[in-house]
Design a protein around this motif. Sequence first.
Motif, PDB file in Angstrom:
ATOM      1  N   ILE A  21      -3.675  15.210  -1.544  1.00 47.54           N
ATOM      2  CA  ILE A  21      -3.405  13.883  -0.823  1.00 47.54           C
ATOM      3  C   ILE A  21      -3.439  12.802  -1.007  1.00 47.54           C
ATOM      4  O   ILE A  21      -3.061  13.012  -2.220  1.00 47.54           O
ATOM      5  N   ASN A  22      -3.516  11.786   0.045  1.00 45.07           N
ATOM      6  CA  ASN A  22      -2.873  10.574  -0.485  1.00 45.07           C
ATOM      7  C   ASN A  22      -4.320   9.728  -0.004  1.00 45.07           C
ATOM      8  O   ASN A  22      -4.883   9.945   1.394  1.00 45.07           O
ATOM      9  N   PHE A  23      -4.366   8.666  -0.341  1.00 44.09           N
ATOM     10  CA  PHE A  23      -5.036   8.033   0.193  1.00 44.09           C
ATOM     11  C   PHE A  23      -4.868   6.499   0.222  1.00 44.09           C
ATOM     12  O   PHE A  23      -4.083   6.250  -0.370  1.00 44.09           O
ATOM     13  N   VAL A  24      -4.496   6.154   1.543  1.00 44.37           N
ATOM     14  CA  VAL A  24      -3.619   5.366   2.008  1.00 44.37           C
ATOM     15  C   VAL A  24      -4.814   3.879   2.788  1.00 44.37           C
ATOM     16  O   VAL A  24      -5.799   4.207   3.760  1.00 44.37           O
ATOM     17  N   ARG A  25      -5.187   2.620   1.502  1.00 43.10           N
ATOM     18  CA  ARG A  25      -5.506   1.982   2.281  1.00 43.10           C
ATOM     19  C   ARG A  25      -4.737   0.757   3.143  1.00 43.10           C
ATOM     20  O   ARG A  25      -3.975  -0.458   1.924  1.00 43.10           O
ATOM     21  N   GLY A  43      -3.631  -9.079   4.284  1.00 46.29           N
ATOM     22  CA  GLY A  43      -2.868 -10.190   3.874  1.00 46.29           C
ATOM     23  C   GLY A  43      -1.912  -9.420   2.345  1.00 46.29           C
ATOM     24  O   GLY A  43      -2.001  -9.831   1.545  1.00 46.29           O
ATOM     25  N   ALA A  44      -2.255  -8.258   2.192  1.00 49.18           N
ATOM     26  CA  ALA A  44      -1.545  -7.307   0.871  1.00 49.18           C
ATOM     27  C   ALA A  44      -1.000  -6.314   1.558  1.00 49.18           C
ATOM     28  O   ALA A  44      -0.773  -6.065   2.883  1.00 49.18           O
ATOM     29  N   ASP A  45       0.074  -6.052   0.809  1.00 49.02           N
ATOM     30  CA  ASP A  45       0.487  -4.547   1.474  1.00 49.02           C
ATOM     31  C   ASP A  45      -0.061  -3.124   1.536  1.00 49.02           C
ATOM     32  O   ASP A  45      -1.449  -3.518   0.977  1.00 49.02           O
ATOM     33  N   ILE A  46       0.987  -2.530   1.969  1.00 44.66           N
ATOM     34  CA  ILE A  46      -0.352  -1.185   1.546  1.00 44.66           C
ATOM     35  C   ILE A  46      -0.315  -0.094   0.196  1.00 44.66           C
ATOM     36  O   ILE A  46       1.060  -0.313   0.028  1.00 44.66           O
ATOM     37  N   ARG A  47      -1.528   0.094   0.244  1.00 42.83           N
ATOM     38  CA  ARG A  47      -1.778   0.430  -0.817  1.00 42.83           C
ATOM     39  C   ARG A  47      -1.838   2.570  -1.017  1.00 42.83           C
ATOM     40  O   ARG A  47      -2.437   2.816  -0.231  1.00 42.83           O
ATOM     41  N   ILE A  86       3.563  10.461  -6.226  1.00 43.45           N
ATOM     42  CA  ILE A  86       4.440   9.556  -5.686  1.00 43.45           C
ATOM     43  C   ILE A  86       2.774   8.810  -6.465  1.00 43.45           C
ATOM     44  O   ILE A  86       3.100   7.788  -7.401  1.00 43.45           O
ATOM     45  N   THR A  87       1.250   9.375  -6.511  1.00 43.17           N
ATOM     46  CA  THR A  87       0.795   8.968  -7.098  1.00 43.17           C
ATOM     47  C   THR A  87       0.518   8.717  -8.998  1.00 43.17           C
ATOM     48  O   THR A  87       0.386   7.534  -9.381  1.00 43.17           O
ATOM     49  N   ASP A  88       1.497   9.316  -9.230  1.00 45.49           N
ATOM     50  CA  ASP A  88       2.276   8.871 -10.866  1.00 45.49           C
ATOM     51  C   ASP A  88       2.862   7.576 -10.634  1.00 45.49           C
ATOM     52  O   ASP A  88       2.996   7.546 -11.953  1.00 45.49           O
ATOM     53  N   LYS A  89       3.264   6.982 -10.276  1.00 42.93           N
ATOM     54  CA  LYS A  89       4.172   5.915 -10.122  1.00 42.93           C
ATOM     55  C   LYS A  89       3.185   4.498  -9.837  1.00 42.93           C
ATOM     56  O   LYS A  89       3.662   2.963  -9.621  1.00 42.93           O
ATOM     57  N   ALA A  90       1.659   4.728  -9.135  1.00 45.59           N
ATOM     58  CA  ALA A  90       0.813   3.987  -9.215  1.00 45.59           C
ATOM     59  C   ALA A  90       1.148   2.582 -10.151  1.00 45.59           C
ATOM     60  O   ALA A  90       0.727   3.438 -11.732  1.00 45.59           O
ATOM     61  N   LYS A  91       0.987   1.366 -10.392  1.00 53.08           N
ATOM     62  CA  LYS A  91       0.593   0.126 -11.329  1.00 53.08           C
ATOM     63  C   LYS A  91      -0.314   0.311 -12.413  1.00 53.08           C
ATOM     64  O   LYS A  91      -1.653   0.423 -11.087  1.00 53.08           O
ATOM     65  N   ASP A  92      -0.563   0.582 -13.165  1.00 53.76           N
ATOM     66  CA  ASP A  92      -1.840   1.056 -13.997  1.00 53.76           C
ATOM     67  C   ASP A  92      -2.511   2.084 -13.756  1.00 53.76           C
ATOM     68  O   ASP A  92      -3.664   2.236 -13.481  1.00 53.76           O
ATOM     69  N   GLY A  93      -2.228   2.961 -12.731  1.00 54.22           N
ATOM     70  CA  GLY A  93      -2.311   4.128 -12.423  1.00 54.22           C
ATOM     71  C   GLY A  93      -3.165   3.740 -10.716  1.00 54.22           C
ATOM     72  O   GLY A  93      -4.237   5.015 -10.412  1.00 54.22           O
ATOM     73  N   PHE A  94      -3.202   2.307 -10.692  1.00 49.85           N
ATOM     74  CA  PHE A  94      -4.342   2.417  -9.251  1.00 49.85           C
ATOM     75  C   PHE A  94      -3.253   2.208  -7.871  1.00 49.85           C
ATOM     76  O   PHE A  94      -4.162   2.792  -7.709  1.00 49.85           O
ATOM     77  N   SER A  95      -2.595   1.712  -8.246  1.00 48.39           N
ATOM     78  CA  SER A  95      -1.826   2.188  -6.048  1.00 48.39           C
ATOM     79  C   SER A  95      -0.215   1.341  -6.541  1.00 48.39           C
ATOM     80  O   SER A  95      -0.307   0.850  -7.688  1.00 48.39           O
ATOM     81  N   TYR A  96       0.063   2.792  -5.653  1.00 53.27           N
ATOM     82  CA  TYR A  96       2.050   2.187  -5.523  1.00 53.27           C
ATOM     83  C   TYR A  96       1.466   1.421  -3.924  1.00 53.27           C
ATOM     84  O   TYR A  96       1.127   1.680  -2.920  1.00 53.27           O
ATOM     85  N   ASP A  97       2.005   0.043  -4.374  1.00 47.72           N
ATOM     86  CA  ASP A  97       1.961  -0.929  -3.392  1.00 47.72           C
ATOM     87  C   ASP A  97       3.609  -0.713  -2.259  1.00 47.72           C
ATOM     88  O   ASP A  97       4.609  -0.826  -2.580  1.00 47.72           O
ATOM     89  N   VAL A  98       2.952  -0.479  -1.117  1.00 51.47           N
ATOM     90  CA  VAL A  98       4.252  -0.554   0.330  1.00 51.47           C
ATOM     91  C   VAL A  98       4.735  -0.915   1.563  1.00 51.47           C
ATOM     92  O   VAL A  98       3.277  -1.293   1.937  1.00 51.47           O
ATOM     93  N   PHE A 157      -6.338  10.269   3.979  1.00 54.10           N
ATOM     94  CA  PHE A 157      -6.720  10.288   4.334  1.00 54.10           C
ATOM     95  C   PHE A 157      -6.724   8.612   4.465  1.00 54.10           C
ATOM     96  O   PHE A 157      -5.851   7.891   3.516  1.00 54.10           O
ATOM     97  N   THR A 158      -7.085   7.571   5.062  1.00 49.44           N
ATOM     98  CA  THR A 158      -7.444   5.822   5.304  1.00 49.44           C
ATOM     99  C   THR A 158      -7.770   5.543   6.048  1.00 49.44           C
ATOM    100  O   THR A 158      -9.182   5.581   6.367  1.00 49.44           O
ATOM    101  N   SER A 159      -8.284   3.989   5.075  1.00 53.41           N
ATOM    102  CA  SER A 159      -9.086   3.153   5.360  1.00 53.41           C
ATOM    103  C   SER A 159      -8.537   1.716   5.399  1.00 53.41           C
ATOM    104  O   SER A 159      -7.024   1.998   5.193  1.00 53.41           O
ATOM    105  N   THR A 160      -9.173   0.690   5.651  1.00 56.73           N
ATOM    106  CA  THR A 160      -8.830  -0.692   6.427  1.00 56.73           C
ATOM    107  C   THR A 160      -9.970  -1.695   5.862  1.00 56.73           C
ATOM    108  O   THR A 160     -10.696  -1.372   5.885  1.00 56.73           O
TER     109      THR A 160
END
Length: 325
Positions: free
Chosen positions: A203-207, A211-215, A237-249, A263-266
């Motif tokens: 499962i991925n969660f995409v936010r 004003g910012a990149d997609i997380r 890809i979740t293991d590449k998240a900065k400080d474990g928080f998010s990988y921004d693209v 799962f997605t949210s805005t």
Amino acid sequence: MSTALRRRGIALGALALAGALALSACGSSDSDSDDSARTDAAATHTVRTAMGDVKVPVAPERVVVLDTGELDSALTLGVQPVGATHSATEDGFPAYLPAEKTKKLTEVGEIANPSMETVASLKPDLILTSKVRDGDRYEQLSAIAPTVMTESTGTAWKENFQVHADALGKQDEAKKIVAAYDAHVAEVTEAIGGKEKAAATDINFVRFVEGADIRIYGKQNYIGSILADLGMGRPAITDKAKDGFSYDVSPEKIDLADADVVFTSTYGDPDKAGTTKTMKSGLWKGLTASENGKVFKVDDRLWIAGIGYTAAGQILDEFQTKMAG
């Protein structure tokens, strides 16, 4: 009520009355009673916080909360705050919380930017927040009322809840709430196919954030901890998240969000956040989850900003409905 229970109640009442008469016979005066009441009202206990030990009232009556996690904690524990902050992009308070509770709140400004004047005007006897939100305002807040700060928010939500419960004098209630959550997690895990199926489903969660990149959310955050409790699989890809928080693209790299379920949210306006454009792109439509009809839009203020046990309970219910559907 059964006869036995009525008899027990009568007996207890008799004992209480006898005790009161005995105390009276010992010569306690009205003055003594008044002094005792004042002492109880002024009683404090010490809470360990991110800013050191803080003495707080044993039973605070006018609580101001300065973030959504603190608001969730207070209401979950049965405490009605007098004031709270709100999100910078939206007025009012999260809709997942009981309207009859939030309508009693006075807004005291935005999260991480509260109005000191408004907070002070409410005459609080306790303020709940975190160092990451209001650390630079600690002295000002402490001059208004005892201020309990946790270190951060998000992934530490369970530990923070215990601090909030201690500050509010609700430790017994907290134990019941935690136990109910654990049981709820077990029920949902079973309902979606059990531990083995959960672990085999990535499962991925995409936010999408205005004003910012997609997380692409990692594992060290609120929703990541709930997915971990459920034993869900998470893509590499979740293991590449900065400080474990998010990988921004950027939208051009959204294919990196590929997973069995997404799962997605805005946060903010969907057009300004790029939600609408990205989800119409070929890269998005090529995601495994998209092709299999396993992309689910959810409420950002619940799934990301709720950060508490009441939010978690509703997330688990929605998660079960979507995954089992």
